[in-house]
Structure formats: C-alpha cells, structure tokens
Design a protein around this motif. Structure first.
Motif, short mmCIF file in Angstrom:
data_model
loop_
_atom_site.label_atom_id
_atom_site.label_comp_id
_atom_site.label_asym_id
_atom_site.label_seq_id
_atom_site.Cartn_x
_atom_site.Cartn_y
_atom_site.Cartn_z
N TYR A 10 0.85 -1.20 0.00
CA TYR A 10 0.00 0.00 0.00
C TYR A 10 0.88 1.24 0.00
O TYR A 10 2.10 1.16 0.22
CB TYR A 10 -0.90 0.01 1.23
CG TYR A 10 -0.14 0.27 2.53
CD1 TYR A 10 0.52 -0.78 3.18
CD2 TYR A 10 -0.04 1.55 3.06
CE1 TYR A 10 1.24 -0.55 4.33
CE2 TYR A 10 0.69 1.79 4.22
CZ TYR A 10 1.33 0.74 4.85
OH TYR A 10 2.06 0.97 5.99
N LYS A 60 -4.93 5.58 3.00
CA LYS A 60 -4.11 4.56 2.36
C LYS A 60 -4.80 4.01 1.10
O LYS A 60 -6.03 4.00 1.02
CB LYS A 60 -3.85 3.39 3.33
CG LYS A 60 -3.03 3.78 4.54
CD LYS A 60 -2.80 2.58 5.45
CE LYS A 60 -1.99 2.96 6.67
NZ LYS A 60 -1.77 1.80 7.58
N LYS A 61 -3.97 3.58 0.17
CA LYS A 61 -4.50 2.96 -1.03
C LYS A 61 -3.70 1.71 -1.34
O LYS A 61 -2.46 1.74 -1.29
CB LYS A 61 -4.41 3.93 -2.21
CG LYS A 61 -5.06 3.39 -3.49
CD LYS A 61 -5.24 4.48 -4.52
CE LYS A 61 -6.08 3.98 -5.70
NZ LYS A 61 -6.44 5.06 -6.63
N LYS A 62 -4.40 0.61 -1.62
CA LYS A 62 -3.71 -0.62 -1.97
C LYS A 62 -3.01 -0.46 -3.32
O LYS A 62 -3.57 0.16 -4.24
CB LYS A 62 -4.68 -1.79 -2.03
CG LYS A 62 -5.19 -2.24 -0.67
CD LYS A 62 -6.05 -3.49 -0.80
CE LYS A 62 -6.49 -4.00 0.57
NZ LYS A 62 -7.32 -5.22 0.45
#
Length: 471
Positions: free
Chosen positions: A396, A405-407
């Motif tokens: 992430y 957060k971003k995968k």
C-alpha cells in the motif's frame, strides 16, 4: 668493480626494504610476460634458501582470444617445470567493464587484483608480489606530474603498500631482459601492451625513449628522485603527526553520523608551510578517504580560510563535504551520511545521498527533481530499510496528507496497468509500505516537510550513469 648479478641485487633489495621474511607465503601474479616471468624465477630461486612458498596465479581476463589461451598454457608450463602448481583464475573483463561503466583496462586490473586478493586469503598467504620495475616507476611519476600532483604522487610506487610488495623496483626493464636472455628464460608478450590508445603505453613507447635519447640515465634518475621524495614525504608526515599530538591542534568527532574535524588556527599559523599543508591533508583524509578529487585549489582555499580574519566563511569540497571558518579555526565535515540499504536488482539500480535538512533547505535550488529519475523523502520515517522489489500482496501507499491509504493493486487497476504486467513492475518499499511506485507515485507519508530533519535523495539510474551501490 663487477656489477652484481640481478639475483644478488634482488636479495639485497628485499632485505633492505624488509619485503620478505623466512617462512612466508608469497602470491605472485604471473601473466607470462617478461617482468612477471623474471620475478617468478627470482622468487623460485631463493624459495629453498629463504624457506618461502611461492604461489603463482595466472588470471585469464576473457579477452584476446587464442593469445590469452596461449598465455595461460605458457604460465602453467613454466611453473610445472619448477615443480609448482599455477592457480588459474578466469574472469569476464568485457562484461564487468560494460556493467560498471569502466574501460576494459580498468576492469581487467580490478578483477586481476581481486583474484590475487582472493587467493591470498584462501591460502593464508602473507603478501602479493607485483613485478613493477624502474621503468614503471618513471612512467607513474611522469603521469602523476602531468596530471597534477603533490609530493605523494611524485613519490610514485612504493616497495610496499599494504599486503602488496614490489621486489623488482630496483631493476630497469633493460636489466630484466638482459637477465632473461643470459639465463635462456623464455616469456610471452601481451600484444595490447603496445596499443597506442592507452596513455601509459604511449608514455612507455614514445616519451620514455625520446627522453632516453637526451638523457640515457633518465629512468634511473626519475626512480631515484621518487625514492628521495618518499623519504622526505614520510619524514614530514611523521613530524606533522607528532606536532599535532603535541599541540593538540586537531580534533575529530562524530556529528549527525558524519566525521567532523577541527584545526586550531593559532597552532596552524605558528607552523611552517610544510607542516600546515600536511595537517590539512591529514584533516581532509579523515573526512574524504584517499582525498579523492581534492585538488591544489581546494588546499589553497582551506589555507585562505585559516589565514583570513573573517569567521563564518564556508567552501564546498568534493564528496559532498564542506569546510567552515570558525572563531577558533577550521571545521571540515560531510554534508551527508550514508543511508540504510542497497536498493538494486539485476537490471535496475539507484544511487542515494542523505542530507541534513538545513543543507537541503540552504541549497534547495541545486536539488532538482526529475519526474522519472529523482525523488526526495524524509529519511527518519523509514522503519525497515529500503528495498527495490516487485509488488507483493498487501502493498500500500499513503494517498494524501490526511493519511488515507491505497492498496497498490487498486492503484494498478485505476492506472489501467494490465494484470499480466503488474508482476513485472518495480517498487521501492519500506516493508509493505511502498515509498515510490515506478515511474512516478510517491507515498505522501515520506514527503519532505518543515519537520524533516534528514532528506534522502533517491536517483534512478535511468540514463546509463554508473551509480554507487554502497548504501
């Protein structure tokens, strides 16, 4: 008076310079050429008398085709005649040169000495014997002089440097060839030794003979002068160290992971020019190993800083170092310290530099950020060390300054990266936290802010420039 035989002078020289002691094991690089063949024979002839073990090593560099194969066979043959096994090492000099961005000559030299060092360690040997002679000494002194050097360069090649010894510095090339001829000892020659493309070869084949026509003893005189310079240089160096200890004029410490060296101005000004210059060399070497890329102009500027009455002045030195005039004298230190890990894979590698934030802010105009090649991050936020790798499940990055957060997998979907291509992508990661997705997405968490104390520059080797891999 009869001139002593080369073998007699050889024994006198190694005794005078204390190069070989009874019972030692000596590794010798045996190319098959006249110089190394002469040295091998001289060492072999005294091996029983001096109770020494000689280990000849022949390095096949992977160049010159059949000629190199011939040299290997020849080296093994002459050692076998002496009842000694020749250690043969094969390396890929062309491949190494291309990978490291070196000339073929530089690559071959690095690999050759690397193999000699390896055999030295494996056989628990004492020294590596190198077949340098007077002509090599003269060539080295002239090259150093033409390129610009001080006393260290003018002293040329030393009889001993670390675990490397040069037992034939007393002899000229002419004397070596005469000795081989008298003893009916055969040798082979490397055809590249006469290649006019190499600077040293041109000095050897064109300049030295021309000088010899004017001054027949020029080579011997240059070698003798180099020996004198080394005696004087060592005396001044020892005296400078003694005076530095006595006056306590020089101190060094660690400052933010970097060496910091101070020189007292009063003590500096009270000494002669020779001692002053040696103190500066000593100080610089503590911060910049081997004083790489430090020139006469740098030493002149350092002297000007100490002589000047103006405090606070500062100059830049090579290797991201600096010197600053203080009230008491001079401080020399590094702008940066080494980072935490190597980030490299088989085909892609990055260089890194670590800066104090005040240096980064002070010189921000010099820190350009190219979209695909360079990024700056907050070094102290790294938890596990940086790794260059392919994506993993759970990766992430932080999307914005609110900490969202971003995968990484979702990022690839949104960026329309085909599924079959994602495994081939590269990321620089701190554990599962992706610092930089290539080519151009930096995690917001690592961005430099007003609170940042240390800044790490990461530069991708995207332009084919050799990069450092010692992070």
């Amino acid at each position: 008076m009869r001139k002593a035989d080369l073998s007699e002078r050889f024994k006198e020289y190694i005794d005078r310079e204390k190069l070989i002691r009874p019972g030692q094991t000596i590794v010798i690089g045996l190319s098959g050429g006249s110089d190394s063949v002469c040295l091998f024979n001289l060492l072999s002839d005294i091996s029983q008398e001096r109770e020494i073990t000689v280990i000849p090593v022949h390095v096949h560099h992977g160049i010159r085709g059949d000629e190199a194969d011939r040299d290997e066979e020849f080296a093994c043959g002459i050692t076998s005649e002496k009842g000694v096994e020749c250690v043969v090492c094969r390396v890929d000099a062309p491949g190494f040169a291309e990978k490291k961005g070196l000339t073929l000559e530089e690559a071959a030299r690095i690999l050759r000495y690397g193999e000699l060092e390896r055999v030295l360690e494996e056989r628990n040997a004492d020294s590596i014997a190198i077949a340098h002679h007077k002509d090599d000494q003269a060539e080295t002194v002239l090259m150093n002089l033409f390129r610009g050097t001080g006393a260290t360069g003018l002293s040329g090649i030393r009889p001993r440097s670390g675990n490397r010894i040069r037992p034939m510095l007393f002899a000229s090339k002419k004397e070596i060839l005469e000795y081989l001829s008298e003893k009916n000892i055969i040798f082979v020659e490397d055809s590249t030794n006469n290649c006019p493309d190499h600077t040293r070869n041109r000095i050897r084949s064109e300049l030295i003979p021309l000088i010899g026509e004017l001054y027949p003893q020029a080579v011997s005189h240059i070698a003798a002068a180099a020996e004198d310079v080394e005696v004087w240089r060592k005396y001044i160096s020892d005296e400078a160290k003694r005076l530095a200890d006595k006056s306590d004029c020089m101190s060094d410490s660690e400052h933010k992971d970097s060496p910091l060296v101070s020189i007292d101005r009063g003590a500096f000004l009270s000494e002669s020019r020779a001692i002053r210059e040696e103190w500066l060399r000593m100080a610089v070497e503590k911060v910049i190993p081997a004083r790489k890329d430090v020139t006469r102009d740098h030493y002149r500027m350092l002297t000007d800083l100490l002589v000047s009455d103006v405090t606070g002045r500062r100059i830049d030195l090579p290797a991201l170092c600096f010197a600053k005039r203080t009230y008491d004298g001079l401080v020399i230190g590094r702008k940066s310290a080494v980072g935490k890990s190597v980030i490299t894979d088989e085909d892609t590698c990055f260089s890194t530099e670590l800066f104090d934030a005040d240096i980064f802010n002070e010189e921000i105009n010099t820190f350009s950020e190219e979209k695909d090649y360079t990024k700056y991050i907050d070094y102290d936020k790294i938890n596990n060390g940086l790794v260059l790798r392919h994506p993993s499940e759970g990766d992430y990055f932080v999307l914005d300054d609110r900490g969202a957060k971003k995968k990484l997998s979702r990022f690839y979907i949104d960026s329309k990266v085909p599924k079959e291509k994602r495994a081939e992508c590269l990321v620089i990661a701190d554990g599962s936290h992706v610092v930089w997705t290539l080519p151009d997405r930096l995690s917001e968490y690592y961005k430099v802010t007003g609170e940042t104390k240390r800044v790490l520059r990461i530069s991708r080797d995207g332009k084919g420039v050799p990069v450092r891999k010692d992070l």
